[in-house]
Design a protein around this motif. Structure first.
Motif, PDB file in Angstrom:
ATOM      1  N   ARG A 141      -9.608   0.550  -1.803  1.00  0.00           N
ATOM      2  CA  ARG A 141     -10.103   1.566  -1.029  1.00  0.00           C
ATOM      3  C   ARG A 141     -11.490   1.899  -1.903  1.00  0.00           C
ATOM      4  N   ARG A 166       3.820  -3.444  10.003  1.00  0.00           N
ATOM      5  CA  ARG A 166       3.370  -2.482   9.342  1.00  0.00           C
ATOM      6  C   ARG A 166       1.988  -3.220   8.414  1.00  0.00           C
ATOM      7  N   PRO A 167       1.104  -3.515   9.218  1.00  0.00           N
ATOM      8  CA  PRO A 167      -0.305  -3.913   8.909  1.00  0.00           C
ATOM      9  C   PRO A 167      -0.868  -2.937   7.770  1.00  0.00           C
ATOM     10  N   THR A 168      -0.682  -1.883   8.082  1.00  0.00           N
ATOM     11  CA  THR A 168      -1.412  -0.471   7.386  1.00  0.00           C
ATOM     12  C   THR A 168      -0.929  -0.406   5.976  1.00  0.00           C
ATOM     13  N   ALA A 169       0.437  -1.332   5.677  1.00  0.00           N
ATOM     14  CA  ALA A 169       1.093  -1.133   4.264  1.00  0.00           C
ATOM     15  C   ALA A 169       0.678  -2.315   3.603  1.00  0.00           C
ATOM     16  N   ASP A 211       0.985  -1.280  -0.309  1.00  0.00           N
ATOM     17  CA  ASP A 211       0.045  -0.078   0.083  1.00  0.00           C
ATOM     18  C   ASP A 211       0.747   1.308  -0.013  1.00  0.00           C
ATOM     19  N   ALA A 268       0.801   3.511   2.047  1.00  0.00           N
ATOM     20  CA  ALA A 268       1.420   4.058   3.419  1.00  0.00           C
ATOM     21  C   ALA A 268       2.649   3.174   3.948  1.00  0.00           C
ATOM     22  N   ARG A 318      -4.454  -3.345  -0.372  1.00  0.00           N
ATOM     23  CA  ARG A 318      -5.867  -3.149  -0.208  1.00  0.00           C
ATOM     24  C   ARG A 318      -6.522  -2.407  -1.249  1.00  0.00           C
TER      25      ARG A 318
END
Length: 395
Positions: free
Chosen positions: A338, A330-333, A258, A260, A336
């Motif tokens: 949107r 870094r699970p937000t990376a 991602d 991020a 995914r």
């Protein structure tokens, strides 16, 4: 009957003398040649053919001179002809063994069990090809000389030579594929395009050159299968040779993450990983953003290893470790998709985003080496000079 007995006695006596002289010569060479590799190889590999050749020659001379008074006897002619054929065959065996001894002595000077063995593998490939070619030539010449001892064959040979041009053209057309492979094998041996133990990629398979002959090449694939190809394949089709100049190679591991993702932190984690494994040779460790489309960012980790096998394990280790690190730290990376569901007029509170404070960008002089492939280090500068061109042509 008396001539038979005399011939037999003389033949056995000649054979005994020849065996005795061969044994004395063998012992003397072995004694005085302990410190000489050439003499040691001679005593180990050329003793038997020398012993047989001397014995056959002695028996032939004994039979020839012991039956001089019975020239017209048919059995004498047959026996002498048989002994001549044996002498020709044993002489060819002796010459071939001497050539093998010389080649083995030359190969002993070049070791292939050392890290930098490119020159040794090239010499070994050329010597092996020459050995097989010389042995094939010796066998062909020996058979030809043995056939020429028959009067009927000599008569036929004179007629064949008159039409040698036509026969040569027909033979060349019939053996076009075979001759093409033979010349391709000689070209491979002396052009240094491929050598024994080279790591290559052919037909989509990654393997090592296990055997190189005049007609075919055996590639040992990484999963212990064997891919057998004609030698003309390597002169007519492109293939990858990973160890032509040196065994050290570069490899990549790519990740789609991602937007991020903290690139610099991930770069530091990659550096910490490779510095803690013996698979890395210490030359190249780079993490770059190579693409940023489709809602994801593509990161490419470029690492180096001393050989192709270590590089494969290192690439797998980098993938496994970095995937676990992104998942755990870094699970937000993680990749995914949107989807926004809101007011078209942007009146919802979450649609108002406060501008962040501007962050100081890293200057070109402060960019770490881990972010550059063509620069930032001695190895990168050398690579940049070798690959001069537009940016879009670089990998």
């Amino acid at each position: 009957m008396q001539s038979y007995l005399v011939t037999a006695v003389v033949a056995f006596a000649a054979a005994a003398v020849a065996l005795f002289l061969a044994a004395i010569t063998h012992r003397l060479i072995r004694r005085f040649g302990r410190r000489s590799l050439l003499l040691t190889e001679l005593t180990d590999h050329a003793h038997r053919p020398f012993q047989v050749a001397v014995t056959v020659l002695a028996v032939q001379l004994g039979v020839r001179f012991s039956t001089g008074y019975a020239i017209g006897t048919p059995w004498r002619k047959v026996l002498l002809h048989f002994l001549v054929l044996c002498a020709i065959a044993t002489a060819a065996w002796l010459v071939a063994s001497l050539l093998v001894v010389v080649e083995d002595t030359a190969l002993a000077r070049f070791r292939v069990d050392v890290p930098d063995n490119r020159h040794a593998r090239r010499v070994r490939t050329q010597v092996v090809m020459l050995r097989r070619l010389t042995i094939a030539v010796i066998v062909i010449l020996t058979v030809g000389v043995m056939l020429m001892t028959f009067p009927s064959v000599r008569g036929i040979g004179a007629g064949v030579l008159t039409s040698a041009g036509v026969v040569g053209v027909v033979a060349a057309l019939a053996a076009q594929s075979l001759l093409g492979n033979v010349f391709a094998g000689l070209q491979l041996a002396f052009s240094d395009a491929v050598r024994l133990d080279d790591v290559v990629v052919v037909e989509g398979e990654w393997g090592r050159i296990e055997e190189l002959t005049l007609s075919y090449v055996v590639v040992q694939i990484w999963d212990d299968r064997r891919l057998i190809l004609p030698t003309s394949y390597f002169t007519s089709k492109p293939f990858q040779n990973w160890t032509r100049t040196e065994a050290a190679v570069l490899g990549t591991a790519e990740f789609d993450v991602d937007w991020a993702v903290p690139v610099q932190i991930m770069r530091e984690e990659l550096r910490r990983l490779v510095e803690g494994t013996e698979l890395w040779d210490g030359r190249v460790c780079v993490l770059q953003v190579t693409d940023a489309t489709g809602g994801t960012v593509r990161l490419r980790a470029l690492v180096s290893a001393a050989d192709a096998g270590s590089l494969w394990d290192l690439r797998c280790l980098v993938r496994e470790h970095m995937v676990a690190w992104v998942r755990d730290n870094r699970p937000t990376a993680l990749p995914r998709m949107r989807t926004e569901l809101g007011d078209a007029d942007s009146n919802l509170p979450w649609q108002w985003v406060q501008p962040r404070r501007p962050t100081r960008r890293t200057t070109d002089a402060e960019v770490p080496d881990d972010a550059r492939v063509f620069g930032g280090s001695d190895d990168g500068d050398a690579r940049s000079e070798a690959f001069v061109g537009p940016e879009e042509t670089r990998p």
